[in-house]
Design a protein around this motif. Structure first.
Motif, PDB file in Angstrom:
ATOM      1  N   THR A 133      -1.994   1.097   4.446  1.00  0.00           N
ATOM      2  CA  THR A 133      -3.092   0.140   4.569  1.00  0.00           C
ATOM      3  C   THR A 133      -3.986   0.310   3.356  1.00  0.00           C
ATOM      4  O   THR A 133      -3.857   1.278   2.599  1.00  0.00           O
ATOM      5  CB  THR A 133      -3.918   0.394   5.848  1.00  0.00           C
TER       6      THR A 133
ATOM      7  N   HIS B 163       0.816  -1.223   0.000  1.00  0.00           N
ATOM      8  CA  HIS B 163       0.000   0.000   0.000  1.00  0.00           C
ATOM      9  C   HIS B 163       0.848   1.271   0.000  1.00  0.00           C
ATOM     10  O   HIS B 163       0.567   2.221   0.716  1.00  0.00           O
ATOM     11  CB  HIS B 163      -0.990  -0.009   1.171  1.00  0.00           C
TER      12      HIS B 163
ATOM     13  N   GLU C 274      -6.906   1.286   3.327  1.00  0.00           N
ATOM     14  CA  GLU C 274      -7.660   2.535   3.496  1.00  0.00           C
ATOM     15  C   GLU C 274      -6.776   3.771   3.465  1.00  0.00           C
ATOM     16  O   GLU C 274      -7.251   4.880   3.272  1.00  0.00           O
ATOM     17  CB  GLU C 274      -8.423   2.523   4.830  1.00  0.00           C
ATOM     18  N   ASN C 275      -5.487   3.603   3.708  1.00  0.00           N
ATOM     19  CA  ASN C 275      -4.603   4.754   3.856  1.00  0.00           C
ATOM     20  C   ASN C 275      -3.199   4.413   3.350  1.00  0.00           C
ATOM     21  O   ASN C 275      -2.338   4.020   4.126  1.00  0.00           O
ATOM     22  CB  ASN C 275      -4.563   5.178   5.332  1.00  0.00           C
TER      23      ASN C 275
END
Length: 152
Positions: A75, A30, A77-78
């Motif tokens: 991640t 990520h 999400e991030n």
């Protein structure tokens, strides 16, 4: 991802394969698609110079990592912010010797070392047993998954 593969050796290197591996690993970790990474292949003598200068150890080594912006894994999400991940420097001649001892090809060894170097750039280490177990399991999973997907 912006991955530049530079080969300063006489060893033939498939830059496309190493770029694909780096892109795969960085996406799996990520890291921003805007991150920059250099993978440099060098001869034993300059590798020995780097090894002595930065780690105070004699002789060439297989891989060294030089982080720049100290990016860490993100991640789903991030993801990490854009930036320069750093340089992974490999010595194909040392990798070839290790590959012979391990019973696989020099290319497989260099792919493994590339994953290892990228993980170092992302802050992983193997100084402690727990760290080593985590890092080596992750590098194995990333490499085997990459190779399996490329084999399709």
């Amino acid at each position: 991802m912006t991955t530049e593969v530079i080969n300063e050796t006489t060893t033939p290197i498939d830059a496309t394969e190493f770029t694909a591996l780096a892109d795969y690993v960085l996406a799996a970790m990520h890291v921003s698609p805007m991150a920059e990474l250099n993978i440099l292949f060098i001869e034993p003598e300059p590798m020995a110079e780097l090894h002595e200068r930065w780690l105070d150890l004699e002789g060439p080594t297989d891989v060294m990592s030089f982080p720049m912006d100290e990016l860490r894994p993100g991640t789903a999400e991030n993801e990490t912010p854009p930036g320069t991940l750093g340089d992974v420097v490999l010595c194909p001649q040392v990798a070839a010797k290790q590959a012979l001892e391990a019973g696989h090809s020099a290319v497989e060894e260099m792919l493994l070392l590339t994953v290892h170097g990228i993980l170092h750039l992302l802050g992983y280490d193997h100084a402690e047993p727990e760290e080593k177990e985590e890092m080596f399991a992750l590098q194995r999973t990333l490499l085997l998954t990459f190779l399996a997907e490329r084999g399709k």
